[in-house]
Design a protein around this motif. Structure first.
Motif, PDB file in Angstrom:
ATOM      1  N   ASP A 167       0.851  -1.180   0.000  1.00 37.05           N
ATOM      2  CA  ASP A 167       0.000   0.000   0.000  1.00 37.05           C
ATOM      3  C   ASP A 167       0.891   1.234   0.000  1.00 37.05           C
ATOM      4  OD1 ASP A 167       0.994   0.082   2.599  1.00 37.05           O
ATOM      5  OD2 ASP A 167      -0.880  -0.581   3.518  1.00 37.05           O
ATOM      6  N   GLU A 168       0.270   2.408   0.083  1.00 36.40           N
ATOM      7  CA  GLU A 168       1.035   3.650   0.033  1.00 36.40           C
ATOM      8  C   GLU A 168       1.960   3.794   1.239  1.00 36.40           C
ATOM      9  OE1 GLU A 168       0.262   8.421  -0.868  1.00 36.40           O
ATOM     10  OE2 GLU A 168      -1.426   7.042  -0.536  1.00 36.40           O
ATOM     11  N   TYR A 169       1.492   3.358   2.404  1.00 34.24           N
ATOM     12  CA  TYR A 169       2.307   3.455   3.624  1.00 34.24           C
ATOM     13  C   TYR A 169       3.582   2.634   3.483  1.00 34.24           C
ATOM     14  CZ  TYR A 169       3.761   2.488   8.443  1.00 34.24           C
ATOM     15  OH  TYR A 169       4.504   2.321   9.591  1.00 34.24           O
ATOM     16  N   SER A 170       3.455   1.375   3.099  1.00 36.98           N
ATOM     17  CA  SER A 170       4.638   0.518   2.970  1.00 36.98           C
ATOM     18  C   SER A 170       5.554   1.004   1.852  1.00 36.98           C
ATOM     19  CB  SER A 170       4.218  -0.936   2.724  1.00 36.98           C
ATOM     20  OG  SER A 170       3.427  -1.055   1.551  1.00 36.98           O
ATOM     21  N   LEU A 171       4.975   1.542   0.777  1.00 43.86           N
ATOM     22  CA  LEU A 171       5.783   2.066  -0.325  1.00 43.86           C
ATOM     23  C   LEU A 171       6.633   3.244   0.134  1.00 43.86           C
ATOM     24  CD1 LEU A 171       6.599   2.463  -3.306  1.00 43.86           C
ATOM     25  CD2 LEU A 171       4.446   3.702  -3.629  1.00 43.86           C
ATOM     26  N   ASN A 172       6.018   4.179   0.845  1.00 40.85           N
ATOM     27  CA  ASN A 172       6.750   5.359   1.297  1.00 40.85           C
ATOM     28  C   ASN A 172       7.897   4.999   2.231  1.00 40.85           C
ATOM     29  OD1 ASN A 172       5.131   7.064  -0.197  1.00 40.85           O
ATOM     30  ND2 ASN A 172       3.713   7.470   1.492  1.00 40.85           N
ATOM     31  N   LEU A 173       7.746   3.929   2.996  1.00 42.83           N
ATOM     32  CA  LEU A 173       8.838   3.469   3.857  1.00 42.83           C
ATOM     33  C   LEU A 173       9.892   2.715   3.047  1.00 42.83           C
ATOM     34  CD1 LEU A 173       7.001   2.186   7.059  1.00 42.83           C
ATOM     35  CD2 LEU A 173       8.493   4.170   6.871  1.00 42.83           C
ATOM     36  N   ALA A 174       9.451   1.809   2.184  1.00 45.35           N
ATOM     37  CA  ALA A 174      10.379   0.930   1.471  1.00 45.35           C
ATOM     38  C   ALA A 174      11.346   1.696   0.576  1.00 45.35           C
ATOM     39  CB  ALA A 174       9.601  -0.090   0.651  1.00 45.35           C
ATOM     40  N   VAL A 175      10.891   2.773  -0.059  1.00 42.40           N
ATOM     41  CA  VAL A 175      11.775   3.509  -0.972  1.00 42.40           C
ATOM     42  C   VAL A 175      12.979   4.095  -0.244  1.00 42.40           C
ATOM     43  CG1 VAL A 175       9.982   4.060  -2.657  1.00 42.40           C
ATOM     44  CG2 VAL A 175      10.377   5.614  -0.735  1.00 42.40           C
ATOM     45  N   GLN A 176      12.904   4.215   1.070  1.00 41.94           N
ATOM     46  CA  GLN A 176      14.000   4.771   1.841  1.00 41.94           C
ATOM     47  C   GLN A 176      15.076   3.734   2.164  1.00 41.94           C
ATOM     48  OE1 GLN A 176      12.580   7.141   5.288  1.00 41.94           O
ATOM     49  NE2 GLN A 176      10.518   6.842   4.469  1.00 41.94           N
ATOM     50  N   TYR A 177      14.737   2.429   1.998  1.00 43.28           N
ATOM     51  CA  TYR A 177      15.637   1.392   2.486  1.00 43.28           C
ATOM     52  C   TYR A 177      16.095   0.378   1.438  1.00 43.28           C
ATOM     53  CZ  TYR A 177      14.164   2.866   7.204  1.00 43.28           C
ATOM     54  OH  TYR A 177      13.909   3.576   8.354  1.00 43.28           O
ATOM     55  N   VAL A 178      15.243   0.033   0.486  1.00 42.97           N
ATOM     56  CA  VAL A 178      15.555  -1.099  -0.395  1.00 42.97           C
ATOM     57  C   VAL A 178      15.774  -0.652  -1.832  1.00 42.97           C
ATOM     58  CG1 VAL A 178      14.266  -2.722   1.055  1.00 42.97           C
ATOM     59  CG2 VAL A 178      13.115  -1.607  -0.870  1.00 42.97           C
ATOM     60  N   ASP A 179      16.283  -1.580  -2.651  1.00 40.61           N
ATOM     61  CA  ASP A 179      16.658  -1.271  -4.035  1.00 40.61           C
ATOM     62  C   ASP A 179      15.550  -1.573  -5.032  1.00 40.61           C
ATOM     63  OD1 ASP A 179      19.510  -0.600  -3.475  1.00 40.61           O
ATOM     64  OD2 ASP A 179      19.588  -2.689  -2.849  1.00 40.61           O
ATOM     65  N   VAL A 180      14.758  -2.623  -4.777  1.00 41.94           N
ATOM     66  CA  VAL A 180      13.718  -3.058  -5.716  1.00 41.94           C
ATOM     67  C   VAL A 180      12.403  -3.220  -4.967  1.00 41.94           C
ATOM     68  CG1 VAL A 180      12.997  -4.831  -7.380  1.00 41.94           C
ATOM     69  CG2 VAL A 180      15.425  -4.273  -7.126  1.00 41.94           C
ATOM     70  N   LEU A 181      11.334  -2.687  -5.533  1.00 43.04           N
ATOM     71  CA  LEU A 181      10.004  -2.801  -4.951  1.00 43.04           C
ATOM     72  C   LEU A 181       9.266  -3.959  -5.611  1.00 43.04           C
ATOM     73  CD1 LEU A 181       9.081   0.983  -5.151  1.00 43.04           C
ATOM     74  CD2 LEU A 181      10.044  -0.224  -3.167  1.00 43.04           C
ATOM     75  N   GLN A 182       8.766  -4.881  -4.805  1.00 40.71           N
ATOM     76  CA  GLN A 182       8.019  -6.014  -5.350  1.00 40.71           C
ATOM     77  C   GLN A 182       6.523  -5.777  -5.237  1.00 40.71           C
ATOM     78  OE1 GLN A 182       9.115 -10.073  -4.060  1.00 40.71           O
ATOM     79  NE2 GLN A 182       6.940 -10.448  -3.728  1.00 40.71           N
ATOM     80  N   ILE A 183       5.822  -6.028  -6.344  1.00 44.40           N
ATOM     81  CA  ILE A 183       4.358  -6.056  -6.347  1.00 44.40           C
ATOM     82  C   ILE A 183       3.960  -7.522  -6.361  1.00 44.40           C
ATOM     83  CG2 ILE A 183       2.254  -5.496  -7.601  1.00 44.40           C
ATOM     84  CD1 ILE A 183       3.554  -3.061  -6.409  1.00 44.40           C
ATOM     85  N   GLY A 184       3.296  -7.969  -5.305  1.00 49.56           N
ATOM     86  CA  GLY A 184       2.924  -9.366  -5.195  1.00 49.56           C
ATOM     87  C   GLY A 184       1.743  -9.737  -6.065  1.00 49.56           C
ATOM     88  N   ALA A 185       1.491 -11.037  -6.132  1.00 48.18           N
ATOM     89  CA  ALA A 185       0.426 -11.544  -6.996  1.00 48.18           C
ATOM     90  C   ALA A 185      -0.931 -10.952  -6.644  1.00 48.18           C
ATOM     91  CB  ALA A 185       0.380 -13.070  -6.901  1.00 48.18           C
ATOM     92  N   ARG A 186      -1.184 -10.764  -5.351  1.00 58.21           N
ATOM     93  CA  ARG A 186      -2.497 -10.236  -4.934  1.00 58.21           C
ATOM     94  C   ARG A 186      -2.702  -8.791  -5.390  1.00 58.21           C
ATOM     95  NH1 ARG A 186      -0.725 -13.520  -0.815  1.00 58.21           N
ATOM     96  NH2 ARG A 186      -2.199 -15.061   0.008  1.00 58.21           N
ATOM     97  N   ASN A 187      -1.616  -8.073  -5.620  1.00 59.36           N
ATOM     98  CA  ASN A 187      -1.719  -6.652  -5.971  1.00 59.36           C
ATOM     99  C   ASN A 187      -1.405  -6.371  -7.437  1.00 59.36           C
ATOM    100  OD1 ASN A 187      -2.558  -5.016  -3.707  1.00 59.36           O
ATOM    101  ND2 ASN A 187      -0.697  -5.695  -2.676  1.00 59.36           N
ATOM    102  N   MET A 188      -1.303  -7.407  -8.259  1.00 59.81           N
ATOM    103  CA  MET A 188      -0.930  -7.186  -9.650  1.00 59.81           C
ATOM    104  C   MET A 188      -1.898  -6.246 -10.364  1.00 59.81           C
ATOM    105  SD  MET A 188      -0.842  -9.645 -12.974  1.00 59.81           S
ATOM    106  CE  MET A 188      -2.447  -8.994 -13.432  1.00 59.81           C
ATOM    107  N   GLN A 189      -3.159  -6.262  -9.964  1.00 62.91           N
ATOM    108  CA  GLN A 189      -4.140  -5.375 -10.577  1.00 62.91           C
ATOM    109  C   GLN A 189      -4.619  -4.299  -9.608  1.00 62.91           C
ATOM    110  OE1 GLN A 189      -6.840  -8.384 -12.385  1.00 62.91           O
ATOM    111  NE2 GLN A 189      -6.252  -7.459 -14.331  1.00 62.91           N
ATOM    112  N   ASN A 190      -3.779  -3.949  -8.651  1.00 59.24           N
ATOM    113  CA  ASN A 190      -4.031  -2.782  -7.799  1.00 59.24           C
ATOM    114  C   ASN A 190      -3.468  -1.591  -8.565  1.00 59.24           C
ATOM    115  OD1 ASN A 190      -3.973  -0.715  -5.889  1.00 59.24           O
ATOM    116  ND2 ASN A 190      -3.411  -2.081  -4.200  1.00 59.24           N
TER     117      ASN A 190
END
Length: 337
Positions: A167-190
């Motif tokens: 979601d937006e919350y996890s995205l805003n945190l993850a961009v500060q720490y990791v190199d690649v963002l994964q979109i899982g199967a459940r969110n492929m059409q989010n």
């Protein structure tokens, strides 16, 4: 459509074509290849004939794209896209292996896994900090603490890091720490989440949905690329069928098919596809033989104590043995590993 520019066209001519497209309501996406620049244009197909692009200086030809996905198609870019993350290159001549635990559980667990997979030849470290689970009572992840641990493991080992955002919350945190963002199967059409990771500037690993067709999968990638982010890694992780002997049904035919339809790199996740560590090795070898650009493999220091997906996780020793086998298969199909 795509506008193929002459290989000798100067920047001014390229910009003139982009300006012309934008004046007429098209969204232009320059794609820089080895030999020439191609401009992907998304807009009203009926207006193409009135643009007069063929007569503009530097334009070699205009090619209408009939498929619903435009920018990710082979018609938009003939050359393979290579996504570079740290020391890893996904989509080139080599085989890129991403490995690690399903979930980040503790500092000791993650660092041990990172050291082991790095020593065996992996170039990326996977680990879930946010875990979308079927049951609300299952382990949901360490969230920001898990992201901090991924960053620490990356500093120690030099591995690029991959984690799922939900979601937006996890995205805003993850961009500060990791190199690649994964979109899982459940969110492929989010689609909103796809647009947000498209604007993030980070490479994206896009898993195929549980019941998604190849076209739906590529359309999801189109959402990301339409936001200006072409650093997309497609991941086949099995689809849901009537078969119950495995967790999912691994569609290896999708690997060469998608590579013929799209310029984006394709990797395979045999761990989630099978749900059984005994099947991970055979399916990983088969994926390399089918042309996969890389693999996403779950590895845990002690799978019996894993808080998430222990039955499909390899031990470090099993992973090291598999990497040796993969090198032989990769060499047989003309890839380095």
């Amino acid at each position: 459509m795509v506008v193929v520019m002459d290989g000798r066209a100067p920047a001014e001519q390229v910009q003139a074509v982009i300006s012309r497209l934008e004046e007429c309501g098209f969204k232009a996406h320059p794609i820089h290849g080895v030999r020439r620049i191609v401009i992907g244009a998304v807009g009203d197909r009926r207006a193409i004939s009135s643009l007069g692009l063929e007569t503009m200086p530097g334009v070699e030809r205009v090619v209408p794209i009939m498929k619903p996905y435009k920018l990710v198609s082979r018609e938009a870019r003939e050359e393979n896209t290579v996504v570079r993350v740290g020391n890893a290159a996904i989509g080139g001549d080599g085989l890129a292996v991403c490995a690690g635990p399903c979930a980040v559980e503790s500092r000791e667990q993650l660092l041990e896994a990172a050291r082991m997979v790095s020593g065996a030849g992996a170039v990326m470290l996977r680990g879930g900090a946010f875990k979308p689970r079927t049951s609300p009572y299952s382990f949901q992840g360490l969230e920001e603490e898990g992201l901090r641990l991924l960053a620490e493991a990356a500093r120690e080992t030099g591995l690029a890091t991959v984690t799922e955002v939900v979601d937006e919350y996890s995205l805003n945190l993850a961009v500060q720490y990791v190199d690649v963002l994964q979109i899982g199967a459940r969110n492929m059409q989010n689609f909103r989440l796809l647009q947000m990771v498209g604007r993030s500037g980070k490479p994206v690993l896009l898993k195929r949905g549980l019941s998604a067709t190849v076209e739906e999968w590529l359309m999801a990638a189109e959402y990301i690329m339409s936001e200006g982010n072409g650093q997309i890694i497609l991941c086949e992780r099995g689809i849901r069928t009537f078969e119950q002997s495995t967790r999912n049904t691994l569609d290896l035919s999708a690997v060469p098919l998608v590579k013929s339809l799209s310029h984006l790199p394709v990797i395979v996740d045999p761990s989630h596809a099978t749900g059984d560590r005994k099947l991970v090795g055979p399916m990983a070898r088969a994926a390399v033989a089918a042309g996969a650009d890389g693999l996403l493999i779950e590895v845990h220091p002690d799978p019996g104590k894993a808080l998430c997906d222990g039955p499909q996780s390899l031990t470090p020793a099993q992973f090291a043995a598999l990497m040796e086998e993969l090198r032989a298969v990769a060499a047989a199909v003309g890839r380095a590993a």
